[in-house]
Write a protein that holds these residues in place. Structure first.
Motif, short mmCIF file in Angstrom:
data_model
loop_
_atom_site.label_atom_id
_atom_site.label_comp_id
_atom_site.label_asym_id
_atom_site.label_seq_id
_atom_site.Cartn_x
_atom_site.Cartn_y
_atom_site.Cartn_z
N PRO A 156 22.07 -22.42 -45.33
CA PRO A 156 21.75 -21.96 -43.99
C PRO A 156 22.88 -22.27 -43.02
CG PRO A 156 19.90 -23.13 -44.95
CD PRO A 156 21.06 -23.31 -45.89
N LEU A 157 23.08 -21.41 -42.03
CA LEU A 157 24.13 -21.61 -41.06
C LEU A 157 23.83 -22.83 -40.19
CD1 LEU A 157 24.55 -17.94 -39.85
CD2 LEU A 157 26.18 -19.24 -41.21
N PRO A 158 24.84 -23.64 -39.89
CA PRO A 158 24.63 -24.77 -38.99
C PRO A 158 24.41 -24.28 -37.57
CG PRO A 158 26.96 -24.56 -39.53
CD PRO A 158 26.22 -23.57 -40.38
N PRO A 159 23.91 -25.14 -36.67
CA PRO A 159 23.71 -24.73 -35.28
C PRO A 159 25.00 -24.19 -34.68
CG PRO A 159 22.72 -26.87 -35.70
CD PRO A 159 23.51 -26.52 -36.92
N GLY A 160 24.88 -23.11 -33.92
CA GLY A 160 26.06 -22.54 -33.28
C GLY A 160 26.89 -21.65 -34.17
N ALA A 161 26.44 -21.43 -35.40
CA ALA A 161 27.24 -20.64 -36.34
C ALA A 161 27.00 -19.15 -36.18
CB ALA A 161 26.93 -21.07 -37.77
N GLY A 162 26.09 -18.76 -35.27
CA GLY A 162 25.83 -17.34 -35.08
C GLY A 162 27.08 -16.59 -34.71
N SER A 163 27.90 -17.17 -33.81
CA SER A 163 29.12 -16.50 -33.40
C SER A 163 30.09 -16.37 -34.56
CB SER A 163 29.77 -17.26 -32.24
OG SER A 163 30.05 -18.60 -32.63
N GLU A 164 30.11 -17.37 -35.46
CA GLU A 164 30.99 -17.30 -36.63
C GLU A 164 30.55 -16.17 -37.56
OE1 GLU A 164 31.17 -21.08 -38.54
OE2 GLU A 164 31.40 -22.18 -36.65
N ALA A 165 29.23 -16.04 -37.77
CA ALA A 165 28.73 -14.98 -38.62
C ALA A 165 29.04 -13.61 -38.02
CB ALA A 165 27.23 -15.13 -38.82
N GLU A 166 28.91 -13.50 -36.71
CA GLU A 166 29.20 -12.23 -36.05
C GLU A 166 30.69 -11.91 -36.15
OE1 GLU A 166 27.54 -12.33 -32.07
OE2 GLU A 166 25.77 -13.36 -32.84
N ALA A 167 31.54 -12.94 -36.02
CA ALA A 167 32.99 -12.72 -36.13
C ALA A 167 33.36 -12.28 -37.54
CB ALA A 167 33.74 -13.99 -35.76
N ALA A 168 32.71 -12.87 -38.55
CA ALA A 168 32.98 -12.49 -39.94
C ALA A 168 32.58 -11.03 -40.17
CB ALA A 168 32.22 -13.40 -40.88
N ALA A 169 31.45 -10.61 -39.61
CA ALA A 169 31.02 -9.22 -39.76
C ALA A 169 32.01 -8.27 -39.08
CB ALA A 169 29.62 -9.04 -39.18
N ARG A 170 32.54 -8.68 -37.93
CA ARG A 170 33.52 -7.82 -37.25
C ARG A 170 34.79 -7.68 -38.08
NH1 ARG A 170 31.54 -10.55 -32.65
NH2 ARG A 170 33.27 -12.05 -32.68
N ARG A 171 35.23 -8.78 -38.70
CA ARG A 171 36.42 -8.69 -39.56
C ARG A 171 36.17 -7.75 -40.74
NH1 ARG A 171 36.52 -14.32 -38.42
NH2 ARG A 171 35.52 -14.81 -40.41
N GLU A 172 34.95 -7.81 -41.28
CA GLU A 172 34.59 -6.93 -42.38
C GLU A 172 34.58 -5.47 -41.92
OE1 GLU A 172 30.61 -7.36 -44.22
OE2 GLU A 172 31.73 -8.22 -45.90
N ASP A 173 34.07 -5.23 -40.70
CA ASP A 173 34.08 -3.88 -40.14
C ASP A 173 35.50 -3.34 -40.06
OD1 ASP A 173 31.36 -4.10 -39.83
OD2 ASP A 173 31.43 -4.55 -37.68
N GLN A 174 36.41 -4.19 -39.58
CA GLN A 174 37.81 -3.77 -39.44
C GLN A 174 38.43 -3.47 -40.80
OE1 GLN A 174 39.45 -7.08 -37.29
NE2 GLN A 174 38.44 -6.53 -35.37
#
Length: 479
Positions: free
Chosen positions: A57-75
């Motif tokens: 499970p993602l640690p607290p505050g990791a939502g932004s990291e997951a979103e950033a990873a998805a954006r990199r994947e999009d690119q």
């Protein structure tokens, strides 16, 4: 091509007859794992993964990291050459945009539950991305797309109606060449896409009631010549599996010295008062952090194999859900020990409990508790970097059926408060704690689930224990 599950199942039933597996490491390039099979459109069928369902499970505050990873994947998806036709690119952008909306909704809610608008965003993403999957996109793009569909259907699979799709897309990615060649041979392996995919697919098919596909997937998993997926039964499919160990879902708690020590302390009025006072202080200062991950197997009490885990509908991305999602997390924890080092800050708040977890004399940890090897390249039989933790589960919540990381460990839970109304089912056998101050010990490599029908928050001490059938020496284990 079409991702229709009936066609994929037909291929699964072939028992892997058309599969070629990778060569052992260092013996040349991997063998191409796929060939064109007969079908309505001469389609290329690939089968299997679900890494995200078994990732921690993602640690607290990791939502932004997951979103950033998805954006990199999009690119990356859009940068692959040759460029895609505009109508296909539009499908990808619509699907990835809806998924990004889901991520924002899920992490901003902060409760680990799917709000109606988050669920609606996932379903919108699924509609666009499944349509895109009907086209030939090239190896790299298809691998990214299957991973995104997996990310979409795993949280949707908290509802039974989506379990078969979660299984299918898990398989679709794992048997992609980039998935098949990413496999784990033990707990120290750096790659595990194959293992995670076949393990999760079996679990999702079982939840969907499709024993035929579950069994076909198990037989397929056993055909990999190198991965630790030579499973022996459908209800024991951890990320890495090792035949030959004594395997039973439930173990006698008081055969472990740690359990005897904890239960004896709780039976003493003075020790019990100290334990509960320290627990109250931790709760009062908000010391437990929410476990927030879309892949976490959370549902509602009673939402096991035969019941849906909620079926809210409606909601638009960006719309306020109000009380629908709630703001209190269903699942939270305070990690105490990572297998090597104690968290002294967390332990300072629980001195009585910390004292009970120490070993004899100067030993820093009780002999029953799993410890990680100093050498990071050696297999960590604990299977996790959270070996001892304080766990909370809210009333009305449930942990849906899933398997753990490895069968070379056991799990202990010692009930501090709120044991009434909580039922564990491991390997199909249900049990309770037997009241506060009692422990259960089970093998979490077996499929297990939890349902909390009580009225209080449940607080337990969770610890990963050494498997009695193994020595602590990795060298002895290997021999």
């Amino acid at each position: 091509r079409t991702p229709e599950s009936a066609v994929r199942c037909e291929v699964l039933a072939r028992q892997g007859a058309h599969l070629g597996f990778p060569r052992p490491p260092g013996q040349g390039d991997p063998v191409e794992a796929w060939e064109y099979l007969p079908g309505p459109r001469g389609m290329l069928i690939r089968l299997a993964l679900l890494a995200s369902a078994l990732t921690p499970p993602l640690p607290p505050g990791a939502g932004s990291e997951a979103e950033a990873a998805a954006r990199r994947e999009d690119q990356e998806f859009e940068a692959v050459q040759p460029p895609m036709p505009e109508h296909l690119l539009a499908l990808w952008r619509a699907g990835s945009g809806a998924y990004a909306c889901f991520q924002r909704e899920f992490h901003s809610a902060g409760a680990g539950a799917l709000t109606p608008s988050a669920r609606a965003a996932l379903k919108e993403a699924a509609a666009h991305l499944e349509q895109l999957a009907g086209f030939t996109l090239g190896e790299r793009r298809e691998f990214i797309l299957y991973g995104r569909l997996q990310d979409v259907f795993v949280p949707l699979a908290r509802e039974l109606e989506h379990c078969a799709d979660a299984a299918s897309w898990s398989l679709q990615r794992a048997l992609h060449p980039l998935g098949t060649n990413s496999y784990a041979v033990d707990e120290a392996s750096k790659t595990s896409l194959w293992n995670a995919g076949v393990s999760a697919a079996i679990g999702f098919y079982r939840r969907a009631g499709d024993q035929h596909r579950a069994q076909a997937t198990l037989e397929l998993a056993r055909k990999h010549p190198h991965a630790a997926t030579h499973y022996e039964r459908l209800d024991q499919t951890p990320l890495v599996f090792f035949p030959g160990l004594e395997a039973r879902p439930w173990w006698e708690p008081r055969s472990f010295s740690l359990v005897r020590k904890l239960e004896s302390a709780f039976a003493d009025p003075g020790s019990r008062a100290a334990l509960l006072a320290e627990l109250d202080a931790v709760i009062a200062r908000g010391g437990l952090a929410p476990i927030l991950s879309p892949a976490a197997p959370l549902g509602e009490a009673g939402a096991g194999r035969g019941e849906a885990a909620g079926n809210e509908s409606g909601g638009t991305c960006g719309a306020a859900d109000g009380a629908a999602g709630g703001t209190t997390p269903a699942w939270s924890e305070l990690p105490l020990f990572d297998g090597r080092v104690w968290d002294e800050g967390a332990c300072a708040a629980l001195p009585t409990l910390r004292g009970l977890l120490r070993g004899r004399g100067s030993e820093p940890v009780d002999e029953c508790i799993c410890t990680a090897p100093v050498d990071a390249a050696s297999p960590n039989l604990c299977g996790t970097n959270i070996v001892v933790t304080l766990l909370r589960l809210a009333p009305g919540a449930a942990v849906l059926p899933h398997c753990g990381i490895t069968n070379r460990r056991l799990t202990m839970q010692f009930a501090l408060r709120g044991a009434e109304g909580v039922e564990f089912t491991v390997g199909g056998e249900p049990r309770g704690y037997g009241g506060d101050g009692k422990a259960i010990v089970f093998d979490d490599s077996f499929e297990h689930m939890v349902s909390h029908r009580g009225s209080q928050d449940r607080y337990v001490l969770y610890a990963v224990l050494k498997h009695p059938g193994l020595t602590s020496s990795v060298e002895t284990l290997k021999s």
